[in-house]
Design an enzyme around this catalytic site. Sequence first.
Site, PDB file in Angstrom:
ATOM      1  N   CYS A  21      36.453  97.540   7.341  1.00 39.11           N
ATOM      2  CA  CYS A  21      35.596  98.117   6.303  1.00 39.11           C
ATOM      3  C   CYS A  21      35.748  97.334   5.002  1.00 39.11           C
ATOM      4  O   CYS A  21      36.738  96.630   4.776  1.00 39.11           O
ATOM      5  CB  CYS A  21      35.927  99.593   6.081  1.00 39.11           C
ATOM      6  SG  CYS A  21      37.473  99.919   5.195  1.00 39.11           S
ATOM      7  N   CYS A  24      38.959  97.868   2.898  1.00 40.94           N
ATOM      8  CA  CYS A  24      40.159  97.220   3.449  1.00 40.94           C
ATOM      9  C   CYS A  24      40.106  95.710   3.230  1.00 40.94           C
ATOM     10  O   CYS A  24      41.147  95.066   3.061  1.00 40.94           O
ATOM     11  CB  CYS A  24      40.305  97.539   4.934  1.00 40.94           C
ATOM     12  SG  CYS A  24      41.104  99.141   5.248  1.00 40.94           S
ATOM     13  N   CYS A  96      36.697 101.549  10.876  1.00 42.50           N
ATOM     14  CA  CYS A  96      37.557 100.423  10.506  1.00 42.50           C
ATOM     15  C   CYS A  96      38.827 100.419  11.357  1.00 42.50           C
ATOM     16  O   CYS A  96      39.530 101.430  11.450  1.00 42.50           O
ATOM     17  CB  CYS A  96      37.915 100.521   9.027  1.00 42.50           C
ATOM     18  SG  CYS A  96      39.072  99.253   8.467  1.00 42.50           S
ATOM     19  N   CYS A  99      42.141 100.910   8.642  1.00 41.68           N
ATOM     20  CA  CYS A  99      42.433 102.203   7.999  1.00 41.68           C
ATOM     21  C   CYS A  99      42.050 103.377   8.883  1.00 41.68           C
ATOM     22  O   CYS A  99      42.302 104.533   8.529  1.00 41.68           O
ATOM     23  CB  CYS A  99      41.747 102.314   6.644  1.00 41.68           C
ATOM     24  SG  CYS A  99      39.945 102.477   6.725  1.00 41.68           S
ATOM     25  N   ASP A 331      84.144 140.689  -2.821  1.00 44.11           N
ATOM     26  CA  ASP A 331      83.986 141.532  -1.638  1.00 44.11           C
ATOM     27  C   ASP A 331      83.090 142.721  -1.963  1.00 44.11           C
ATOM     28  O   ASP A 331      82.867 143.061  -3.133  1.00 44.11           O
ATOM     29  CB  ASP A 331      85.349 142.020  -1.145  1.00 44.11           C
ATOM     30  CG  ASP A 331      86.193 140.894  -0.562  1.00 44.11           C
ATOM     31  OD1 ASP A 331      85.603 139.870  -0.165  1.00 44.11           O
ATOM     32  OD2 ASP A 331      87.428 141.030  -0.518  1.00 44.11           O
TER      33      ASP A 331
END
Length: 515
Positions: A21, A24, A96, A99, A331
């Site tokens: 793409c 990218c 793509c 990605c 306690d």
Amino acid sequence: MLLIEEKYRSVAQVLLSSGTCSRCVLRFCCVGSPANYRLPCKEVTYELQKYLSHGDPAEENDTPPSKKAKIEEDTSSNEHLGNCEDVNGSQVVRICPLCLGILQQFCEPEFIEKVFVKINSAVYELKDFVLSISLPAQLSVREHSAWLQAKQEMGKHGHSLDKTDIVQLKEAYKWIIHPLLSDQLGIQADSKSLFEVAVVFTHPETDGDCHFLATVCRDCFKPTKNKQSVFTRMAVVKALEKIKEEDFRVQFPFPPSSPETTCEVVDIQCNHSPVFVAGRYNKYSRNLPQTPWIIDGERKIESSVEELITDHLVAAFRSSSFNFSSSGREDVDVRTLGKGRPFAIELLNPHKVQFTGQEIKALQQKINTSDKIKVRDLQIVSREAVAHMKEGEEEKTKCYCALIWIEKMVRNEDLQLLDGLEELTIAQKTPLRVLHRRPLASRSRTIHTMRTEYVDEHHFRLYLKTQAGTYIKEFVHGDFGRTKPNVGSIMETNADILELDVESVDVDWPPSLDD
């Protein structure tokens, strides 16, 4: 206009021809300007086409193309450049391979709206946010393949390409998403924000991409009890650092296979960092444990110090859960008097975090409607400040008052003997009463001072200042010889403790407030 250096031309051509793409492509061409990624996909695609067809777009002075001009672009080029084209149109969008659709489908308004609805429905009190992304581990393998190819292309022209030069997918995605989500929420993205929106991506179709690494780098993939898969992102990255380039190319050649499906968002999580509230509590009941007393699922006592405090705080801060801690514990039959025992509560994932001093004081008053406990110095503190409560645990001192019975008659000389003892070192084995939940150990403790007060012929009060961690009950009766010396052995009689009060926990924290 995209500012891509001329030296990356061949990289862009190779990646585009593999179906990568346009966003990218920018990443692997080391384009570091967020504005370029925020452009619509069609515009990025057009600019890349112009760059490859006519030269460096930085040298072009053309005005942005009209919609008609874009439509009329060479269709043969669009086969490579159309990954992001017209998602709603008739053209099939190529996913793509680098990605896996994250920079395509998940930057669209529809997805931003989905994230916004998730955040809005959780009803958090917000002033900013930070976005975190969890990516499938196989993306690292695919990116490694593309980087090796890009590096090879750069090398042909005498250039180098370091892996760190490439814009990371997470970074590019945040560049696009942050302003869109900020506009929806009406708040700014801030990397230091305490409120995190986590988006978790998976891609089952390509899960097998990582598997070859397990045969090449077996030591990187060791199964653990808590992990569902050995192919974690960290393990994959470690293996990619070890594997030789030629071995990788054989096992995972470029280009990576084209996926048929995009990534899936399996979860959108909202989480606010913990808020810490500290204070001191007094305990006035001799039938109240510090924490819930539940054995085999059955509650033994109705409430606890922890619950009487945290129920109000959890409701006010609207937190998902909490962690309670204190400077020691008493306690169930022991009172805590004086200025009280320091405590801190970690409120996890609070939905409300802004409180005024008056609101915190009102919360304290609400807690103090109980007749069993009282709280003072209630305040919001930092995580770092909580550490002060546990610092020097062994060196702290605590003061007690014990009502003691002895078998023989109380004599003045016996009381004077105890009064005269200072810095008495005793040896204590883990008491029998707690041996079921604590390991057997022998420890040395110091009784710094003792003071007695006659009550009657078989009873007296003993005021002690001791090293923290001293078992007072066992110091009195000896625990069948497991604590030496003890009050009984010193007075040469049988002794037992009837009542015990904690009079002070000598820790200068949290800071005192004017109540």
